[in-house]
Scaffold this active site. Structure first.
Site, PDB file in Angstrom:
ATOM      1  N   HIS A 100       0.822  -1.131  -0.145  1.00  0.00           N
ATOM      2  CA  HIS A 100       0.049  -0.089   0.014  1.00  0.00           C
ATOM      3  C   HIS A 100       0.853   1.179   0.032  1.00  0.00           C
ATOM      4  O   HIS A 100       2.107   1.201   0.570  1.00  0.00           O
ATOM      5  CB  HIS A 100      -0.886   0.122   1.468  1.00  0.00           C
ATOM      6  CG  HIS A 100      -1.902  -0.845   1.599  1.00  0.00           C
ATOM      7  ND1 HIS A 100      -1.139  -2.285   1.963  1.00  0.00           N
ATOM      8  CD2 HIS A 100      -2.918  -1.226   1.514  1.00  0.00           C
ATOM      9  CE1 HIS A 100      -2.437  -2.906   2.316  1.00  0.00           C
ATOM     10  NE2 HIS A 100      -3.526  -2.533   1.832  1.00  0.00           N
ATOM     11  N   ASP A 103       2.330   1.853   3.365  1.00  0.00           N
ATOM     12  CA  ASP A 103       3.297   0.898   4.082  1.00  0.00           C
ATOM     13  C   ASP A 103       4.787   1.451   3.804  1.00  0.00           C
ATOM     14  O   ASP A 103       5.612   1.172   4.626  1.00  0.00           O
ATOM     15  CB  ASP A 103       3.306  -0.405   3.484  1.00  0.00           C
ATOM     16  CG  ASP A 103       1.836  -1.069   3.567  1.00  0.00           C
ATOM     17  OD1 ASP A 103       1.060  -0.682   3.973  1.00  0.00           O
ATOM     18  OD2 ASP A 103       1.567  -1.787   2.413  1.00  0.00           O
ATOM     19  N   GLU A 267      -8.832 -13.754  -1.613  1.00  0.00           N
ATOM     20  CA  GLU A 267      -8.053 -13.894  -0.252  1.00  0.00           C
ATOM     21  C   GLU A 267      -8.503 -15.256   0.472  1.00  0.00           C
ATOM     22  O   GLU A 267      -9.803 -15.005   0.629  1.00  0.00           O
ATOM     23  CB  GLU A 267      -7.888 -12.773   0.726  1.00  0.00           C
ATOM     24  CG  GLU A 267      -7.035 -13.151   1.889  1.00  0.00           C
ATOM     25  CD  GLU A 267      -6.890 -11.962   2.773  1.00  0.00           C
ATOM     26  OE1 GLU A 267      -6.423 -10.772   2.344  1.00  0.00           O
ATOM     27  OE2 GLU A 267      -7.048 -12.043   3.962  1.00  0.00           O
ATOM     28  N   ASP A 295      -4.475 -13.841  -2.530  1.00  0.00           N
ATOM     29  CA  ASP A 295      -3.888 -13.467  -1.301  1.00  0.00           C
ATOM     30  C   ASP A 295      -3.824 -14.747  -0.639  1.00  0.00           C
ATOM     31  O   ASP A 295      -5.050 -15.139   0.053  1.00  0.00           O
ATOM     32  CB  ASP A 295      -4.528 -12.386  -0.740  1.00  0.00           C
ATOM     33  CG  ASP A 295      -3.862 -11.011  -1.031  1.00  0.00           C
ATOM     34  OD1 ASP A 295      -3.246 -10.892  -1.855  1.00  0.00           O
ATOM     35  OD2 ASP A 295      -4.486 -10.091  -0.202  1.00  0.00           O
ATOM     36  N   ASP A 308      -5.464 -13.817   9.160  1.00  0.00           N
ATOM     37  CA  ASP A 308      -4.282 -13.333   8.194  1.00  0.00           C
ATOM     38  C   ASP A 308      -2.975 -14.329   8.849  1.00  0.00           C
ATOM     39  O   ASP A 308      -2.060 -13.792   8.817  1.00  0.00           O
ATOM     40  CB  ASP A 308      -3.822 -11.873   8.194  1.00  0.00           C
ATOM     41  CG  ASP A 308      -4.669 -11.240   7.292  1.00  0.00           C
ATOM     42  OD1 ASP A 308      -5.369 -11.754   6.456  1.00  0.00           O
ATOM     43  OD2 ASP A 308      -4.662  -9.981   7.506  1.00  0.00           O
ATOM     44  N   ASP A 338      -0.399 -12.478   2.013  1.00  0.00           N
ATOM     45  CA  ASP A 338      -1.081 -11.500   3.000  1.00  0.00           C
ATOM     46  C   ASP A 338      -1.305 -12.018   4.133  1.00  0.00           C
ATOM     47  O   ASP A 338      -2.397 -12.236   4.717  1.00  0.00           O
ATOM     48  CB  ASP A 338      -2.526 -10.905   2.282  1.00  0.00           C
ATOM     49  CG  ASP A 338      -3.054  -9.720   2.878  1.00  0.00           C
ATOM     50  OD1 ASP A 338      -2.388  -9.396   3.936  1.00  0.00           O
ATOM     51  OD2 ASP A 338      -3.827  -9.183   2.556  1.00  0.00           O
TER      52      ASP A 338
HETATM   53  C1  XLS Z   1      -7.410  -6.775   4.324  1.00  0.00           C
HETATM   54  C2  XLS Z   1      -6.813  -6.784   3.035  1.00  0.00           C
HETATM   55  C3  XLS Z   1      -5.877  -5.964   2.453  1.00  0.00           C
HETATM   56  C4  XLS Z   1      -5.891  -5.875   1.087  1.00  0.00           C
HETATM   57  C5  XLS Z   1      -5.086  -4.700   0.180  1.00  0.00           C
HETATM   58  O1  XLS Z   1      -8.085  -7.228   5.098  1.00  0.00           O
HETATM   59  O2  XLS Z   1      -6.444  -7.917   2.710  1.00  0.00           O
HETATM   60  O3  XLS Z   1      -4.685  -5.904   3.272  1.00  0.00           O
HETATM   61  O4  XLS Z   1      -5.040  -7.180   0.461  1.00  0.00           O
HETATM   62  O5  XLS Z   1      -5.686  -3.564   0.714  1.00  0.00           O
HETATM   63 CA    CA Z   2      -5.707  -9.205   1.347  1.00  0.00          CA
HETATM   64 CA    CA Z   3      -7.203 -10.518   5.526  1.00  0.00          CA
END
Ligand code: XLS
Ligand code: CA
Ligand code: CA
Length: 438
Positions: A100, A103, A267, A295, A308, A338
């Site tokens: 991002h 970051d 994800e 992800d 995560d 991620d």
């Molecule tokens: C948050 C998301 C974020 C995205 C990118 O839950 O996973 O990290 O991957 O903004």
């Molecule tokens: Ca993500």
């Molecule tokens: Ca996440």
């Protein structure tokens, strides 16, 4: 300065190795069908979890002391962080990273200052990319941390916030292009709502569509050739997110005439939060030709929020790689971890163990998935299960020749349809055997 001097470069040593810094299953040059493992997997490190965040949670302060984040100013910390990140990428042997905007570079007092910070760090990042050969899988903009975005970015009740978010995405997209990013991600951080009592949902959704359309137009205008991706998530931070899951996002894009301009970044943890298996969301996106990137992480079913964690569940990795193999790969997308180490895993070594474990899980998942597909066991069962669709009746329905009237006649002639077993347990046993035999 070197941040990981005592850690050796991660290499493939094979399944019998006891070296915790070696890959047991990920051999990047191994040929798996027509591509190498590296080409199928396209692993990426997530900048935010691994280098920026410090492990704070709603109940406690940061626990992870990262030496690169100790500096007199935020911009100096960002420069050190970049050094640490590229040293880490090289030692791990990973080819891609994702970030991002905030970051990599700190948000300034004003938009102009934030843009300058990003320019300064991006210039250094480009040099590092050239030196190391590490590439940017995707960039994105953080439209959820700053208090101005508390009620959303594109879906905010205030158009001034919409404009501010547009400015930020514009800059993040230009930066992604400058760094040769292969994709650009939109995750609707706070694009959702908490209470229907104070929300004009129709208007908010129209604003989100307008925002995505403007972003896609701008990508075209500046000649950004990367794939634009939307990342579904059902909840957290808001109670109802508009990009709930893959099916919802595809429906939303269809409804607004945007389906040919975006694909999905699916994800694992978000799919399970939506009440789906990871493979379900992958399969939904892939069936529409819209699975762009992944992800790779996992949640914890007992906790029920977006934990995560690094993915180490082999069956999930196999099911995911079956989808990826069937669609012929993910490029220009990839597998982005991620994922974050637990806040009690405080050593720098833990960052290596976490990524090595995730990479090994997906590399083994790839190999097992390839054997399953090559042996044709699933395809055979599916073909058998749907074989009647190749009969005259099936052909008439699929080709559009049948009407309700002709079908009713057929049903009268045909009598009660035969009932056939789905053989689910038999297939599950076959799948299990592939998991345990090498
Ligand atoms: C948050 C998301 C974020 C995205 C990118 O839950 O996973 O990290 O991957 O903004
Ligand atoms: Ca993500
Ligand atoms: Ca996440």
């Amino acid at each position: 300065m070197e941040y990981f001097p005592a850690i050796p470069n991660a290499r493939y040593e094979g399944p019998d190795s006891k070296n915790p810094f070696a890959f047991k299953y990920y051999d990047p040059d191994e040929k798996i069908g027509e591509k190498t493992a590296r080409e199928w997997l396209r692993f990426a490190v997530a900048y935010w979890h691994t280098f920026t965040d410090g492990g704070a949670d709603p109940f406690g302060a940061p626990t992870l002391r990262r030496p690169w984040n100790d500096a007199p100013t935020a911009i100096e910390a960002a420069e050190q962080r970049l050094d640490a990140a590229f040293e880490f990428f090289e030692k791990l042997g990973v080819e891609y990273y994702c970030f991002h905007d905030h970051d990599v570079a700190p948000e300034g007092e004003t938009l102009a200052e934030s843009n300058d910070n990003l320019d300064r760090i991006a210039k250094l990042a480009l040099e590092k990319q050239k030196q190391t050969g590490v590439k940017l899988l995707w960039g994105t903009a953080n439209l959820f941390s700053h208090p101005r975005y508390a009620a959303g970015a594109a879906t905010n009740p205030d158009p001034a916030v919409f404009a501010r978010a547009a400015a930020q995405v514009k800059k993040a997209m230009e930066t992604t292009k400058m760094l040769g990013g292969e994709n650009y991600v939109f995750w609707g951080g706070r694009e959702g709502y908490e209470s229907i009592l104070n929300t004009d949902m129709k208007r908010e959704q129209e604003h989100l569509a307008r925002f995505l359309e403007l972003a896609a137009d701008y990508a075209r205008e500046i000649g950004f050739e990367g794939q634009l991706l939307i990342e579904p998530k059902p909840k957290e931070p808001t109670k109802h997110q508009y990009d709930f899951d893959a099916a919802t996002v595809i429906g939303f894009l269809d409804a607004h005439g945007l389906a040919d301009r975006f694909k999905l970044n699916v994800e694992a943890n978000h799919a399970t939060l939506a009440g789906h298996e990871f493979a379900h969301d992958l399969a939904i996106a892939s069936a529409r030709g819209m699975l762009g990137s992944i992800d790779a992480n996992r949640g914890d079913l007992l906790l029920g929020w977006d934990t995560d964690q690094f993915p180490t569940t082999l069956s999930d990795a196999v099911l995911a790689m079956i989808v990826v193999l069937r669609q012929g790969g993910l490029a220009p997308g990839g597998l982005n971890f991620d994922a974050k180490v637990r806040r009690t895993s405080i050593d720098l070594d833990d960052l290596f163990h976490a990524h090595i474990g995730g990479m090994d899980a997906f590399a083994l998942g790839l190999k097992v998935a390839k054997r399953i597909l090559d042996d044709g066991v699933l395809d055979l069962n599916i073909r058998k299960r749907y074989a009647e669709w190749d009969s005259t009746l099936g052909e008439e329905i699929e080709s559009g020749k049948a009407t309700f009237a002709t079908l009713a006649e057929r049903a009268l002639e045909h009598g009660e349809p035969l009932r056939r077993s789905s053989e689910q347990e038999k297939i599950e046993n076959i799948f299990f055997r592939y998991l345990v035999t090498r």
